[in-house]
Design an enzyme around this catalytic site. Sequence first.
Site, PDB file in Angstrom:
ATOM      1  N   HIS B  62      87.582  42.508  26.382  1.00  0.00           N
ATOM      2  CA  HIS B  62      87.862  43.895  26.013  1.00  0.00           C
ATOM      3  C   HIS B  62      89.367  44.098  25.961  1.00  0.00           C
ATOM      4  O   HIS B  62      90.147  43.205  26.314  1.00  0.00           O
ATOM      5  CB  HIS B  62      87.179  44.877  26.975  1.00  0.00           C
ATOM      6  CG  HIS B  62      87.705  44.866  28.382  1.00  0.00           C
ATOM      7  ND1 HIS B  62      87.710  43.733  29.170  1.00  0.00           N
ATOM      8  CD2 HIS B  62      88.236  45.871  29.151  1.00  0.00           C
ATOM      9  CE1 HIS B  62      88.220  44.035  30.353  1.00  0.00           C
ATOM     10  NE2 HIS B  62      88.553  45.319  30.370  1.00  0.00           N
ATOM     11  N   HIS B  64      91.559  46.090  27.583  1.00  0.00           N
ATOM     12  CA  HIS B  64      92.465  46.494  28.660  1.00  0.00           C
ATOM     13  C   HIS B  64      93.503  45.376  28.796  1.00  0.00           C
ATOM     14  O   HIS B  64      93.169  44.185  28.730  1.00  0.00           O
ATOM     15  CB  HIS B  64      91.712  46.719  29.973  1.00  0.00           C
ATOM     16  CG  HIS B  64      91.036  48.063  30.026  1.00  0.00           C
ATOM     17  ND1 HIS B  64      89.939  48.319  30.806  1.00  0.00           N
ATOM     18  CD2 HIS B  64      91.340  49.239  29.382  1.00  0.00           C
ATOM     19  CE1 HIS B  64      89.586  49.599  30.642  1.00  0.00           C
ATOM     20  NE2 HIS B  64      90.417  50.163  29.786  1.00  0.00           N
ATOM     21  N   ASP B  66      95.173  43.819  30.965  1.00  0.00           N
ATOM     22  CA  ASP B  66      95.115  42.676  31.879  1.00  0.00           C
ATOM     23  C   ASP B  66      94.122  41.603  31.431  1.00  0.00           C
ATOM     24  O   ASP B  66      93.959  40.589  32.104  1.00  0.00           O
ATOM     25  CB  ASP B  66      94.795  43.148  33.313  1.00  0.00           C
ATOM     26  CG  ASP B  66      93.513  43.966  33.416  1.00  0.00           C
ATOM     27  OD1 ASP B  66      93.235  44.772  32.511  1.00  0.00           O
ATOM     28  OD2 ASP B  66      92.777  43.792  34.407  1.00  0.00           O
ATOM     29  N   HIS B  67      93.495  41.819  30.263  1.00  0.00           N
ATOM     30  CA  HIS B  67      92.550  40.820  29.748  1.00  0.00           C
ATOM     31  C   HIS B  67      92.997  40.193  28.433  1.00  0.00           C
ATOM     32  O   HIS B  67      92.371  39.249  27.974  1.00  0.00           O
ATOM     33  CB  HIS B  67      91.159  41.436  29.599  1.00  0.00           C
ATOM     34  CG  HIS B  67      90.553  41.785  30.921  1.00  0.00           C
ATOM     35  ND1 HIS B  67      89.610  41.007  31.539  1.00  0.00           N
ATOM     36  CD2 HIS B  67      90.820  42.805  31.788  1.00  0.00           C
ATOM     37  CE1 HIS B  67      89.302  41.531  32.718  1.00  0.00           C
ATOM     38  NE2 HIS B  67      90.025  42.628  32.887  1.00  0.00           N
ATOM     39  N   HIS B 142      81.524  49.210  30.922  1.00  0.00           N
ATOM     40  CA  HIS B 142      82.875  49.507  31.378  1.00  0.00           C
ATOM     41  C   HIS B 142      83.378  50.775  30.701  1.00  0.00           C
ATOM     42  O   HIS B 142      82.663  51.405  29.938  1.00  0.00           O
ATOM     43  CB  HIS B 142      83.763  48.289  31.090  1.00  0.00           C
ATOM     44  CG  HIS B 142      85.056  48.282  31.851  1.00  0.00           C
ATOM     45  ND1 HIS B 142      85.147  48.678  33.154  1.00  0.00           N
ATOM     46  CD2 HIS B 142      86.309  47.927  31.485  1.00  0.00           C
ATOM     47  CE1 HIS B 142      86.408  48.581  33.558  1.00  0.00           C
ATOM     48  NE2 HIS B 142      87.131  48.126  32.558  1.00  0.00           N
ATOM     49  N   ASP B 213      85.196  43.149  32.792  1.00  0.00           N
ATOM     50  CA  ASP B 213      84.980  44.073  33.892  1.00  0.00           C
ATOM     51  C   ASP B 213      83.652  44.791  33.681  1.00  0.00           C
ATOM     52  O   ASP B 213      83.301  45.096  32.552  1.00  0.00           O
ATOM     53  CB  ASP B 213      86.076  45.132  33.901  1.00  0.00           C
ATOM     54  CG  ASP B 213      87.486  44.548  33.972  1.00  0.00           C
ATOM     55  OD1 ASP B 213      87.658  43.339  34.014  1.00  0.00           O
ATOM     56  OD2 ASP B 213      88.425  45.349  33.952  1.00  0.00           O
ATOM     57  N   HIS B 271      88.830  39.064  40.051  1.00  0.00           N
ATOM     58  CA  HIS B 271      89.293  40.381  39.595  1.00  0.00           C
ATOM     59  C   HIS B 271      89.517  41.334  40.772  1.00  0.00           C
ATOM     60  O   HIS B 271      89.209  42.531  40.708  1.00  0.00           O
ATOM     61  CB  HIS B 271      88.302  40.989  38.585  1.00  0.00           C
ATOM     62  CG  HIS B 271      88.920  42.055  37.708  1.00  0.00           C
ATOM     63  ND1 HIS B 271      88.880  43.393  38.029  1.00  0.00           N
ATOM     64  CD2 HIS B 271      89.602  41.983  36.546  1.00  0.00           C
ATOM     65  CE1 HIS B 271      89.488  44.087  37.085  1.00  0.00           C
ATOM     66  NE2 HIS B 271      89.936  43.258  36.168  1.00  0.00           N
TER      67      HIS B 271
END
Lengths: 309, 309
Positions: B62, B64, B66-67, B142, B213, B271
Amino acid sequence: MAFTLTLLGVGSALPANNRNPSAQFLQTGNTGILIDCGEGTQMQLRKCRIGFQKIHHIFISHLHGDHYLGLMGLLWSMNLLGRKIALNLYGPKALEKIIALQLTSSSSRLDFELRFKALDHGAPEVLFENKKLTLSSFPLKHKIPCSGLLVKEKQGPLRLIPAKLIKYDVPTYLRNGLKEGRDFIDPESGARIKNSIFTLPPSPVVSYAYCSDTAFSETLPDFIRNVTVLYHEATFLEEDAVRAKRTKHSTAAQAATIAKLSNAGQLILGHYSNRYDSLLTFLIEAEAVFHNTILGEEAHSYPVRIPGK
Amino acid sequence: MAFTLTLLGVGSALPANNRNPSAQFLQTGNTGILIDCGEGTQMQLRKCRIGFQKIHHIFISHLHGDHYLGLMGLLWSMNLLGRKIALNLYGPKALEKIIALQLTSSSSRLDFELRFKALDHGAPEVLFENKKLTLSSFPLKHKIPCSGLLVKEKQGPLRLIPAKLIKYDVPTYLRNGLKEGRDFIDPESGARIKNSIFTLPPSPVVSYAYCSDTAFSETLPDFIRNVTVLYHEATFLEEDAVRAKRTKHSTAAQAATIAKLSNAGQLILGHYSNRYDSLLTFLIEAEAVFHNTILGEEAHSYPVRIPGK
């Protein structure tokens, strides 16, 4: 005032030899300036214990990945940490779109004001000024539009000589006038006494210039004349001078030549290519041209001050 | 075959406690799969001595930061290093635009083929298959559209029992038929002998699922039933269960519940939120629900194999 420069990344495009891509933090009084923001900058800031909210300005020199890919993550982290104060961002025009697209794509927004100003890569330009500082950009010579940054302290007032103020019994309310260059007119006698009796010249101003990435450029010294400290990229050694020319980067000796022609106080080298493991030859080649050179090292801080002060 | 999983980042959104954002590398025979690619992934790959060109597939769950924020830098580095072989990329639709805009903005292009496939975040879907493997995605729950990844070895042929082949003097040209389930018809006598005399069931297949997530989701186990190893996000501890629900993340106990309901062989946690320094309580809370749990650690490799094999 003295500035403090902390180098966060002194590597070039490819991660290697434990060197990070370009980023550095300049503390000038209460104002913090992040200069370029390669991937991993937020981790490097943490490592150097520089709080994200201490950053008031961010300057992105150009859109090669090793100079800006850490920006989006830093902005999101600032937001997660509850930033409310505005952030001034200077960078190539397309940067604004890149940020906007990534915010939209993740259905997110920043809860602080991002004041974006697109750089004019063709001519020097003032980006910001307040009472104490001027931030300005100037053109570099790279494969894509690219700018350098000059951070300059503003000239302060004349400095008063306390002994003379006492001797001539100068009232407090007239002292600011002296600092601004006015003569002293004695309120009792009406006598005019020349300003130069009471004052010394202003403190010398401190300045810092950032030049990365750039080919050797003869016009560059005009933009940074007499700079206190110059950070100039030194991607290659002399043995790779042909490659430097082709990729529009500089050698250590060329960086030193720019420092010399600019009459810089000190030169800090960085942006070393991943092909070199040891950096000693960079220093040797640069020092042969410009003596006051140091090898920029990550997570190290350097004072930016007039030599001998 | 056994897979090998190397964890490159087990932190969550904010960099802290020396934990990097999400990324992991799964080696399956000759095929390398990078799963999520947070900022700094290329540095972590270097640290773990995983060559960039060993990556054949990249999955981005996805958008976000941090991914995925390490992806653009990795693509540029692959290009600088002369990559020519195609790269399969699976991710949210907007990712293609984000890459294209950044390439255009820097006047650069990739000299290798980037085969992009947009994820359908609403339903399970096969992303890729060859003779040995299937990669498929499935929906997670999410704040923004997000998918998990299931990598599954394909079932191999029946396994021959050498002693029986000798006993019945089975000619070489008929052995593949046995592997495929055919009976043996003796070429001399014409007698039919049942396949089960000569064969054992195929080797059990190995599979790996990545869930990060996600909030706790009761439908999730249906997508990953009997998975050999499950990596499931465990952003929070039970004391922060309310926060987990609000931010659509999971607690360690919820991750363990998913492992139990899925009949997973093993659970790896990751995570972790930056609010926790020590991770021991994650393990204690998860083990109370699902015994075969381990704490995912960065720069560690884990075999993905059937227990006892």
